[in-house]
Design a protein around this motif. Structure first.
Motif, PDB file in Angstrom:
ATOM      1  N   THR A 103      -4.147  -0.097  -5.333  1.00 25.45           N
ATOM      2  CA  THR A 103      -4.616  -1.017  -4.298  1.00 25.45           C
ATOM      3  C   THR A 103      -6.102  -0.784  -4.108  1.00 25.45           C
ATOM      4  O   THR A 103      -6.529   0.345  -3.822  1.00 25.45           O
ATOM      5  CB  THR A 103      -3.882  -0.789  -2.962  1.00 25.45           C
ATOM      6  OG1 THR A 103      -2.470  -0.869  -3.171  1.00 25.45           O
ATOM      7  CG2 THR A 103      -4.295  -1.836  -1.935  1.00 25.45           C
TER       8      THR A 103
ATOM      9  N   THR B 105      -6.357   3.257  -3.322  1.00 25.79           N
ATOM     10  CA  THR B 105      -5.159   4.050  -3.057  1.00 25.79           C
ATOM     11  C   THR B 105      -4.164   3.850  -4.192  1.00 25.79           C
ATOM     12  O   THR B 105      -4.115   2.792  -4.819  1.00 25.79           O
ATOM     13  CB  THR B 105      -4.489   3.658  -1.727  1.00 25.79           C
ATOM     14  OG1 THR B 105      -4.004   2.319  -1.817  1.00 25.79           O
ATOM     15  CG2 THR B 105      -5.470   3.766  -0.575  1.00 25.79           C
TER      16      THR B 105
ATOM     17  N   THR C 167       0.813  -1.213   0.000  1.00 26.71           N
ATOM     18  CA  THR C 167       0.000   0.000   0.000  1.00 26.71           C
ATOM     19  C   THR C 167       0.854   1.273   0.000  1.00 26.71           C
ATOM     20  O   THR C 167       1.826   1.376   0.744  1.00 26.71           O
ATOM     21  CB  THR C 167      -0.927   0.008   1.232  1.00 26.71           C
ATOM     22  OG1 THR C 167      -1.548  -1.263   1.365  1.00 26.71           O
ATOM     23  CG2 THR C 167      -1.985   1.087   1.111  1.00 26.71           C
TER      24      THR C 167
END
Length: 478
Positions: free
Chosen positions: A246, A254, A240
């Motif tokens: 993601t 994200t 992440t």
């Protein structure tokens, strides 16, 4: 290009030519072609689905049907020239666009098992998230797990699960109209969703997979599926804020937003590897151990046979995790630089494979080289110091006794699905996508069969290499 798409474009061109070739006294033949064209268009949209890349083809078909309705005779040279000019300009667009931006097909897995995929949203409550400003944020990860299955009753899953909300978020991030991404929903993998784990006399070894920087787990679907088809459980991480995409279960998306160091500051790159990526991999190792309490995986995972695999930056992390974590039995680095805090010659002799692309000789004058370095934010002195340092690090793994596989004709991005996204990419970089994938997947299975399944009939034992473009150096023979 899909079958019905190709058939529709071919028939449209034939019907267009018939307006010139067939006699006016036999209009029924033309009309039959027009009816077939209309039926084929409907079938193509219903069966294969609409995608915007086919719009020029639909316009071509509609124009032809309109002209047929108007009963053109093309008695004047002007009308003939106009229609010929339209075909000359429009037909190439109708053909090239769906080919250039395809609904691509992934390489078919070569193992005896069918494959399935499931996903987990995890939060490491023991680690703070160092990228965000909120001090209460904990490290969150998405992990995709591919595994062997014997049930393929449902349709294979999508390459990327995009709800309308996710699609809109990605489009806004890329600053493109949302409809341009709709075709991605037509791309299918070979793995069904959340199926039962296959029965086997042996427990399945586990492989932790890390993407490159930037990159994401989706880009390694073909590698993960192939390994799963050979009896491995593959847990692919999206790191992440370092991953360029993601997708969390609540449709929160994200992107890559971590602030990265300047290229020559090795100690800061080392810190990202050892303090973030290695810990991500170790956390996923912890997580897969907990799957023994999950009815789906209970009793089917071999926790004594865990490997780690990474590409580029993820490859650097895989080597560091191999050295740092006693639970890891073997590791593969796919063309990654040797970042990380552990740079002393290790005493461990755990199996390690370094897969690299054969370097090309750099050609160019001093001025062009300096301009290229400037674009990367490097001076010549910094570049030379960086090159020397990385070379010294490479010697450490050589002394460690790693297997080294050098691939001829590959590029750095050959180790994921990148070149499947458009034939323009593979043509520009002069790579053979399907053969390259076959070579990479074959060698990965060979290595993990040897190290995690204790198979003694692999290339690393008998030296039988079917690919002339792979050169393998064994430990202590280089």
């Amino acid at each position: 290009m899909k079958t019905l798409e190709l058939a529709f474009i071919a028939l449209a061109i034939l019907v267009a030519l018939s307006l010139f070739v067939l006699p006016i006294t036999r209009p029924y033949v033309r009309h039959l072609g027009g009816v077939c064209l209309l039926i084929l268009a409907i079938c193509q949209i219903v069966v294969e689905g609409y995608r915007w890349q086919m719009i020029p083809s639909y316009i071509l078909g509609a124009t032809i049907l309109l002209l047929m309705t108007a009963k053109p005779t093309f008695t004047s040279s002007r009308s003939k020239v106009f229609f010929i000019l339209f075909l000359v300009l429009w037909v190439p667009v109708s053909i090239i666009l769906p080919i250039a931006v395809p609904v691509f097909t992934l390489p078919y897995p070569t193992g005896p098992y069918d494959t399935a995929k499931t996903m987990y949203h995890l939060t490491d409550s023991n680690r703070d998230e160092r990228v965000t400003l909120d001090e209460s944020d904990k490290r969150e990860l998405m992990v995709s797990i591919w595994y062997p299955t014997t049930e393929q009753k449902q349709q294979a899953g999508r390459y990327i699960d995009m709800t309308s909300t996710v699609q809109k978020s990605i489009a806004e991030h890329l600053e493109v109209p949302s409809f341009l991404l709709e075709y991605i929903n037509h791309i299918r993998t070979h793995s069904v969703k959340d199926s039962t784990v296959a029965e086997s006399q042996e427990k399945f070894p586990i492989i932790i997979l890390s993407h490159g920087l930037p990159g994401n787990s989706m880009m390694y679907t073909s590698i993960a599926e192939n390994l799963a088809s050979h009896g491995f459980v593959v847990a692919a991480i999206d790191h992440t804020y370092y991953s360029n995409l993601t997708i969390f279960p609540d449709d929160n998306v994200t992107f890559s937003k971590a602030i990265l160091p300047e290229p020559f500051k090795l100690e800061k790159w080392d810190d990202i590897i050892s303090s973030v990526w290695v810990k991500d991999q170790q956390y996923i190792v912890d997580f897969v151990h907990s799957l023994d309490n999950d009815p789906s995986f209970a009793g089917k995972l071999d926790f004594n046979s865990i490997g780690v695999l990474g590409h580029s930056f993820g490859g650097a992390a895989s080597y560091q995790t191999l050295l740092a974590d006693e639970r890891i039995r073997a590791a593969v680095n796919m063309d990654g630089t040797f970042f990380g805090k552990i740079q002393d010659i290790p005493t461990s002799t755990k199996p390690y494979l370094y897969m690299k692309v054969k370097e090309r000789e750099k050609v160019g004058d001093q001025v062009s080289i300096e301009e290229e370095l400037t674009s990367l934010g490097l001076t010549v002195q910094q570049f030379n110091e960086l090159t020397t340092s990385l070379h010294n690090r490479q010697q450490i793994y050589t002394n460690y006794g790693a297997y080294e596989a050098t691939f001829t004709g590959l590029k750095h991005m050959s180790f994921n699905d990148f070149y499947l996204y458009s034939p323009i990419l593979s043509i520009a970089d002069k790579v053979n996508v399907r053969e390259d994938h076959n070579m990479i997947n074959w060698l990965l299975v060979q290595f993990f069969n040897k190290t995690l399944y204790n198979n003694d009939t692999t290339i690393f034992d008998n030296g039988e290499n079917p690919y002339t473009r792979i050169t393998i150096i064994h430990p202590n023979t280089n």
